[in-house]
Each structure stands twice: as C-alpha cells, then as structure tokens.
Write an enzyme that holds these catalytic residues in place. Structure first.
Site, PDB file in Angstrom:
ATOM      1  CE  LYS A   1       0.357  -4.951  -8.200  1.00  8.02           C
ATOM      2  NZ  LYS A   1      -0.545  -4.015  -8.887  1.00  8.02           N
TER       3      LYS A   1
ATOM      4  CD1 TRP B   1      -1.674  -1.087  -2.657  1.00  7.30           C
ATOM      5  CD2 TRP B   1      -3.458  -2.426  -2.519  1.00  7.30           C
ATOM      6  NE1 TRP B   1      -2.410  -0.931  -3.807  1.00  7.30           N
ATOM      7  CE2 TRP B   1      -3.494  -1.734  -3.761  1.00  7.30           C
ATOM      8  CE3 TRP B   1      -4.475  -3.316  -2.227  1.00  7.30           C
ATOM      9  CZ2 TRP B   1      -4.539  -1.915  -4.692  1.00  7.30           C
ATOM     10  CZ3 TRP B   1      -5.513  -3.501  -3.150  1.00  7.30           C
ATOM     11  CH2 TRP B   1      -5.528  -2.813  -4.358  1.00  7.30           C
TER      12      TRP B   1
ATOM     13  CG  ASP C   1       0.845  -7.272  -0.462  1.00  7.49           C
ATOM     14  OD1 ASP C   1       1.322  -7.743  -1.515  1.00  7.49           O
ATOM     15  OD2 ASP C   1      -0.158  -6.535  -0.437  1.00  7.49           O
TER      16      ASP C   1
HETATM   17  N1  PMP Z   1      -1.310  -5.497  -2.536  1.00  2.00           N
HETATM   18  C1  PMP Z   1      -0.659  -4.613  -3.281  1.00  2.00           C
HETATM   19  C2  PMP Z   1       0.618  -4.011  -2.755  1.00  2.00           C
HETATM   20  C3  PMP Z   1      -1.151  -4.255  -4.544  1.00  2.00           C
HETATM   21  O1  PMP Z   1      -0.495  -3.370  -5.301  1.00  2.00           O
HETATM   22  C4  PMP Z   1      -2.347  -4.863  -5.015  1.00  2.00           C
HETATM   23  C5  PMP Z   1      -2.927  -4.574  -6.391  1.00  2.00           C
HETATM   24  N2  PMP Z   1      -2.580  -3.422  -6.987  1.00  2.00           N
HETATM   25  C6  PMP Z   1      -3.001  -5.761  -4.179  1.00  2.00           C
HETATM   26  C7  PMP Z   1      -2.446  -6.072  -2.961  1.00  2.00           C
HETATM   27  C8  PMP Z   1      -4.273  -6.422  -4.611  1.00  2.00           C
HETATM   28  O2  PMP Z   1      -3.943  -7.348  -5.565  1.00  2.00           O
HETATM   29  P1  PMP Z   1      -4.990  -8.211  -6.396  1.00  2.00           P
HETATM   30  O3  PMP Z   1      -5.594  -7.288  -7.387  1.00  2.00           O
HETATM   31  O4  PMP Z   1      -4.107  -9.258  -7.000  1.00  2.00           O
HETATM   32  O5  PMP Z   1      -5.979  -8.763  -5.445  1.00  2.00           O
END
Ligand code: PMP
Length: 356
Positions: A194, A101, A170
């Site tokens: 989440k 991520w 994030d």
């Molecule tokens: N950052 C992290 C730490 C994640 O776990 C995720 C999704 N699993 C995202 C960003 C991307 O999130 P989204 O699907 O809401 O765009």
C-alpha cells in the site's frame, strides 16, 4: 498515459521509483543482470537488502531492542504468525474487532489458541474505534491486537490505545504514515503493497523480548529465525524488497514518517472537505473523529449514482474509486505514493460531479 490511481492496494507508486527501476532493470549497477536474476547471496544484493532493513528501522524510529523482519505471505500470514509466536500455554490474547481485517486476524488467531474480543464494533456497523475504557482486557492476556486503520471500513484510531498489556498492531494501510508509539507497542506488521512498494511481503517490527519466548516452530513461521537470519534465511522476495528500498529512501528524503503523516492528513482533508461541503450529496458513514486518513469511504444516494460516479471519474483518469466489494460505495485510498496533485484533481472532480 498514467492515471490517478486511488486503488486500495496494490496501489500507485512514485513515478520516479518506477522510472529508476526501469532504467536499472537490465543491468543493476553494472552487474550485467537485473536484480531479480542475481543470487540473494551476492554482495550487490546483500548490500541492498541490509540498507532496506536499516532504512525501515530508521523510519519507524525503532528503539535498539526492536528487530525488523521481511516475511512473505503478506499481512495474512501475520494473522497466524503473531499467535503462533506469542501465545503460550495459559495465556490468551485480546482482539479489538473494528472491521473486516481485525475480524480476520482474530479468526485466524482463534485457530491457534484461546483469544477473545476485547471490543466488538460489529453491532454498530464499524463506524469507529474503541475508546481506551471500552477495551476489556482479561487477566493472562499476552497482547492486545489492534488494526490501526481499517482499509475497508475507512476508520482509524485517532491515538494509540492506552492499555495495561503490550499492543500488537496491523498497520497495513497506515504503515509509515503514522508514527509508532514504542512505549505501548510490542509488534507491528503490515503488507507492504500500500504505502511501501509492490506486493509480496510483510514488514514486521518486533520487540526482542518476544523472540526469547518463541516456542519451537517450523523455521519460516518463527520470528526468531527471520531475525537471526536478517530475513535471508531463504530466498527473499527480492524485487519487492528492491522497489521498497527505493520507496523508503524517498520517504526519508521527504522528511520521514512525521512529515508523511502530516501530508496524508492534508490529503484526507481535501477529500473529506469535498464530502462535507456537498450538503449530503456525498456521505461519510464513519464517525468524524475516527475518519481514516488513508482510505476515505463515502456513499452517494444510491448504487446507480455511485456506479456513474466511478465510471465518469475513470473517464477523467481517476481510477480505483469503487468501494470494497463486500460493502459497496466508493473509496479513495490516499497512500504515500499518490501525489497531492492527484488528490486535488479528485476533490475538484467530486465538486464538479455534485454540481452537475
Ligand atoms: N490487514 C489490512 C488492514 C489490510 O488492509 C489487508 C489487505 N488489504 C490485509 C490485512 C491483508 O493483507 P495481505 O493481502 O498482505 O495478506
């Protein structure tokens, strides 16, 4: 029958939230319509919306000069909005690359402006997060971006890093289960699907100073626009916000973020306990000091046994345990909506499966 859902997101929500939403679905508070059918300018929705923003701010203990926004596009849009809003000519940003991520966040930012890796755990296989003195911050750095918890790799920062520049974080997979250190943090964001509700939005907290500097951006991409319009500049994701409001209210009732952080740590201890006492039957690939509390990643001796584990667990009503498709293995996500009882059931199943 409801299963024990260890999915990484979207993920399990408190049963009483779902029941309450069902109860109200056809007639929200005597309006004769459901919340997804009403105008976002109606008093009933405006009240709900304002309450959600206020509760969210209380829960993260946002100081007076920190603003809140709800933005569609999930955390992924934030990967772009952060540099679009914060980077200025002559300035750069550092990214701590701790996993999938963080790498995605940096890749998107690099399409917006000049950014660099302040640390990169790729060669080590993303087993840990960096210590403060490993983070290299160049002159002219506007912010350091971190991913407080890597959902796929299953690692977390044990502490907020101490660096000379503001932190942008994030927090998608540990939002509201880790207190925010506002002395070091300028902006936090996370997808809400989440710990906090259904998919459909990111929740963003941003220091007011950062809004001043915002250059001319299309409205929807501008934090200032979202804050000035209290996240009602356009039609918001009303159902997501409505359900999130119920989840946030419960988090507050349960003692807020500090209580949830402690509860989440205890949940994680149960699963790491099962891993550690299995004498190598289950293996955690991450450095023990950096183990995630919300995404417990583990391996068995081979892919075949892992598949059997996932399959037999599912038959026992324990679902969502397959690791992310990019890394394989197993993963138990222990978000706020998951009951302690579900985690106990998984720990018992792990013991029993290992014995067999
Ligand atoms: N950052 C992290 C730490 C994640 O776990 C995720 C999704 N699993 C995202 C960003 C991307 O999130 P989204 O699907 O809401 O765009």
């Amino acid at each position: 029958m409801r299963v024990h859902n260890f999915g990484a997101g979207p993920s399990t929500l408190p049963l009483d939230v779902l029941e309450e939403a069902r109860e109200e679905f056809l007639d929200y508070q005597g309006s004769g319509m459901s919340v997804i059918e009403m105008s976002h300018r109606s008093p009933a929705y405006q009240e709900l919306h304002a309450e959600v923003l206020a509760t969210a701010r209380r829960l993260v203990e946002a100081p007076e000069d920190v603003e809140v926004a709800i933005v569609q596009g999930g955390a992924s849009l934030q990967f772009a909005m952060v540099p679009l809003n914060l980077l200025e000519p002559e300035l750069t940003a550092g990214y701590a690359v701790t996993g999938t991520w963080a790498a995605k966040a940096m890749a998107d930012a690099s399409r917006v402006g000049p950014v660099y890796a302040a640390w990169d755990g790729t060669a080590e296989g993303f087993r840990r997060t960096p210590a403060d003195d490993e983070l290299v911050v160049h002159a002219g750095t506007r912010y350091l971006h971190i991913t407080t918890n890597e959902t796929i790799g299953g690692i977390r920062y044990p502490e907020w890093p101490r660096v000379a520049v503001p932190i942008v974080a994030d927090m998608s997979s540990d939002f509201m289960v880790r207190p925010v250190d506002w002395g070091r943090v300028a902006l936090v964001y996370g997808g809400v699907q989440k710990n906090l509700g259904p998919s459909g939005a990111a929740l963003v907290f941003i220091h007011r100073d950062l809004l001043e500097a915002t250059s001319e951006l299309p409205n929807y991409l501008s934090y200032r626009w979202h804050v000035e319009h209290r996240s009602l500049g356009n039609t918001p994701p009303m159902f997501t916000i409505y359900v999130m409001g119920k989840v946030l209210a419960r988090i507050e009732e349960r003692g807020g973020v500090a209580a949830l952080a402690e509860e989440t740590r205890r949940k994680a201890d149960l699963i790491y306990g099962a891993i550690d006492r299995s004498e190598g039957f289950y293996r955690s690939p991450v450095d023990p000091a950096h183990r995630s509390h919300t995404n417990v990643v583990f391996r068995l001796s081979d892919a075949e046994l892992e598949a059997r584990f996932v399959e037999e667990a599912a038959r026992a009503g324990l679902v969502g345990l397959r690791g992310h498709r990019s890394v394989g293995g197993c993963r138990a996500s222990l978000y706020a909506g998951l009951t302690f009882e579900s985690v106990e059931r998984l720990a018992e199943f792990m013991d029993e499966f290992a014995r067999r």
